[in-house]
Design an enzyme around this catalytic site. Structure first.
Site, PDB file in Angstrom:
ATOM      1  N   ARG A 103       0.865  -1.177   0.000  1.00  0.00           N
ATOM      2  CA  ARG A 103       0.000   0.000   0.000  1.00  0.00           C
ATOM      3  C   ARG A 103       0.901   1.227   0.000  1.00  0.00           C
ATOM      4  O   ARG A 103       2.037   1.181   0.489  1.00  0.00           O
ATOM      5  CB  ARG A 103      -0.893   0.019   1.242  1.00  0.00           C
ATOM      6  CG  ARG A 103      -1.827  -1.183   1.363  1.00  0.00           C
ATOM      7  CD  ARG A 103      -2.636  -1.107   2.645  1.00  0.00           C
ATOM      8  NE  ARG A 103      -3.563  -2.217   2.786  1.00  0.00           N
ATOM      9  CZ  ARG A 103      -3.286  -3.364   3.419  1.00  0.00           C
ATOM     10  NH1 ARG A 103      -2.089  -3.518   3.985  1.00  0.00           N
ATOM     11  NH2 ARG A 103      -4.168  -4.325   3.498  1.00  0.00           N
ATOM     12  N   LYS A 124      -2.277  -2.680   7.965  1.00  0.00           N
ATOM     13  CA  LYS A 124      -3.489  -2.292   8.674  1.00  0.00           C
ATOM     14  C   LYS A 124      -3.616  -3.068   9.976  1.00  0.00           C
ATOM     15  O   LYS A 124      -3.270  -4.247  10.040  1.00  0.00           O
ATOM     16  CB  LYS A 124      -4.719  -2.561   7.796  1.00  0.00           C
ATOM     17  CG  LYS A 124      -4.873  -1.583   6.635  1.00  0.00           C
ATOM     18  CD  LYS A 124      -6.175  -1.814   5.907  1.00  0.00           C
ATOM     19  CE  LYS A 124      -6.393  -0.773   4.813  1.00  0.00           C
ATOM     20  NZ  LYS A 124      -7.672  -0.977   4.111  1.00  0.00           N
ATOM     21  N   HIS A 163      -2.630   2.736  -5.910  1.00  0.00           N
ATOM     22  CA  HIS A 163      -3.412   1.520  -5.684  1.00  0.00           C
ATOM     23  C   HIS A 163      -3.561   0.712  -6.974  1.00  0.00           C
ATOM     24  O   HIS A 163      -3.670  -0.509  -6.934  1.00  0.00           O
ATOM     25  CB  HIS A 163      -4.780   1.859  -5.105  1.00  0.00           C
ATOM     26  CG  HIS A 163      -5.254   0.857  -4.103  1.00  0.00           C
ATOM     27  ND1 HIS A 163      -4.596   0.617  -2.913  1.00  0.00           N
ATOM     28  CD2 HIS A 163      -6.313  -0.006  -4.123  1.00  0.00           C
ATOM     29  CE1 HIS A 163      -5.231  -0.330  -2.240  1.00  0.00           C
ATOM     30  NE2 HIS A 163      -6.260  -0.723  -2.947  1.00  0.00           N
ATOM     31  N   ARG A 211      -0.726  -1.538  -7.146  1.00  0.00           N
ATOM     32  CA  ARG A 211      -0.952  -2.685  -6.251  1.00  0.00           C
ATOM     33  C   ARG A 211      -1.910  -3.685  -6.889  1.00  0.00           C
ATOM     34  O   ARG A 211      -1.692  -4.902  -6.818  1.00  0.00           O
ATOM     35  CB  ARG A 211      -1.509  -2.157  -4.923  1.00  0.00           C
ATOM     36  CG  ARG A 211      -1.868  -3.200  -3.887  1.00  0.00           C
ATOM     37  CD  ARG A 211      -2.180  -2.478  -2.579  1.00  0.00           C
ATOM     38  NE  ARG A 211      -3.066  -3.217  -1.706  1.00  0.00           N
ATOM     39  CZ  ARG A 211      -2.665  -4.090  -0.778  1.00  0.00           C
ATOM     40  NH1 ARG A 211      -1.381  -4.353  -0.639  1.00  0.00           N
ATOM     41  NH2 ARG A 211      -3.535  -4.695   0.007  1.00  0.00           N
ATOM     42  N   HIS A 215      -4.417  -9.130   3.098  1.00  0.00           N
ATOM     43  CA  HIS A 215      -5.877  -9.164   3.198  1.00  0.00           C
ATOM     44  C   HIS A 215      -6.295 -10.124   4.309  1.00  0.00           C
ATOM     45  O   HIS A 215      -5.849 -11.270   4.342  1.00  0.00           O
ATOM     46  CB  HIS A 215      -6.503  -9.640   1.884  1.00  0.00           C
ATOM     47  CG  HIS A 215      -6.459  -8.613   0.806  1.00  0.00           C
ATOM     48  ND1 HIS A 215      -6.607  -8.927  -0.529  1.00  0.00           N
ATOM     49  CD2 HIS A 215      -6.266  -7.264   0.843  1.00  0.00           C
ATOM     50  CE1 HIS A 215      -6.532  -7.831  -1.252  1.00  0.00           C
ATOM     51  NE2 HIS A 215      -6.319  -6.808  -0.446  1.00  0.00           N
ATOM     52  N   TYR A 252      -9.424 -10.429  -7.709  1.00  0.00           N
ATOM     53  CA  TYR A 252      -8.372 -10.366  -8.726  1.00  0.00           C
ATOM     54  C   TYR A 252      -8.409 -11.561  -9.674  1.00  0.00           C
ATOM     55  O   TYR A 252      -7.928 -11.475 -10.794  1.00  0.00           O
ATOM     56  CB  TYR A 252      -6.995 -10.274  -8.050  1.00  0.00           C
ATOM     57  CG  TYR A 252      -6.791  -9.005  -7.288  1.00  0.00           C
ATOM     58  CD1 TYR A 252      -6.596  -7.788  -7.939  1.00  0.00           C
ATOM     59  CD2 TYR A 252      -6.815  -8.987  -5.891  1.00  0.00           C
ATOM     60  CE1 TYR A 252      -6.421  -6.605  -7.226  1.00  0.00           C
ATOM     61  CE2 TYR A 252      -6.638  -7.812  -5.176  1.00  0.00           C
ATOM     62  CZ  TYR A 252      -6.450  -6.637  -5.843  1.00  0.00           C
ATOM     63  OH  TYR A 252      -6.287  -5.471  -5.147  1.00  0.00           O
TER      64      TYR A 252
END
Length: 297
Positions: free
Chosen positions: A148, A172, A243, A246, A269, A278
């Protein structure tokens, strides 16, 4: 304890025990604040008096104000988390959101760069200036590891293992993961660290890997600007963002045969379903090739 008090307690729980990121906490606070306003209008200030009808009315009014289905779904997730907390704390007996359906979302496919566009972007920074060498290392690392933009800019020198070829960003929820970095990107990083960063302002005291001309860590806005400038300079006409780079990392890995779980781990994730989107892009690429090549397509 009244509704306002329970919300403050819940946000403290998220901050201290769940260690959620500042932006996530602010989003939760806004969503729960909107709920409080709705319940205030309905003269409800006791969590034990909140019913499913209040939740449905709240979502309907949000939609009438023009809130998108995606934002409404996020609101409901925040409120559900709050009521699960209340049930665990035995402040309420039942969760009034249990019977409320989540708004149906039209799931958008992530937009990606083509292989050829990525190659042009990676080759765009000049190799004969200190700034170009730094920018090249940043873009190569982002595409090589799927970071990120916030992770790229806050990455510290000690979080890059040049011998093993990995980076370990703090993502995160303050969760750390280890991501392999390809040889080409490592070579760009070596050149930047050994020939440019060592002479940069603040190199001796600033722990972050990528430094601005002022000797401070690079900002997200700064990286966004340089990425757009290089994309424009090399003739990429589609809108670009960090992004999107990414997204391209994940999609190109899956097209190359990478395992979905491995890609999930590299992206950081928590939910495999987030990564599965994806595969749709990768399958679309295969379908296009099939339609173009098969005589009976």
């Amino acid at each position: 304890m009244d509704l306002h008090g329970w919300i403050d307690t819940y946000l403290d729980h998220l901050r201290v025990e769940r260690a959620l990121a500042k932006n996530t906490l602010e989003a939760y606070s806004r969503d729960l604040g909107d709920l409080v306003k709705h319940l205030d209008d309905a003269a409800v200030d006791d969590v034990r008096r909140i019913e499913s009808t209040h939740m449905l009315e709240f979502l309907v009014k949000s939609a009438e104000r023009g809130l998108s289905a995606r934002s409404s779904s996020r609101q409901l997730s925040a409120i559900r988390g709050f009521f699960k907390f209340l049930v665990r704390e035995r402040a309420v007996e039942t969760d009034p959101t249990e019977l409320v359906d989540r708004p149906k979302l039209a799931r958008k496919l992530p937009r990606t760069l083509s292989y050829e566009e990525v190659e042009r972007l990676l080759a765009a920074p000049p190799s004969d200036t200190a700034r170009g060498i730094r920018d090249s290392a940043m873009i190569h690392l982002m595409y090589a590891s799927g970071l990120r933009v916030s992770e790229l800019c806050t990455l510290k020198l000690g979080e890059l293992d040049r011998k093993v070829g990995t980076v370990s960003p703090l993502g995160k929820g303050t969760k750390r993961r280890i991501i392999p970095v390809g040889q080409v990107a490592l070579e760009r990083l070596d050149i930047y660290i050994d020939l440019v960063r060592v002479h940069a302002k603040g190199a001796a005291t600033e722990p972050h890997l990528f430094l601005s001309p002022r000797g401070k860590r690079f900002t997200r806005q700064g990286f966004w600007k340089l990425l757009k400038a290089y994309a424009k300079g090399c003739g990429i006409r589609t809108p670009i963002s960090p992004h999107k780079l990414r997204h391209s990392f994940a999609t190109h890995l899956l097209r190359g045969g990478a395992d979905l779980r491995a890609v999930q781990a590299m992206l950081g994730h928590a939910d495999l379903g987030t990564t599965e989107i994806y595969t749709r892009v990768a399958v679309d690429h295969i379908r296009t090739a099939y339609d173009r090549a098969h005589p009976r397509a």
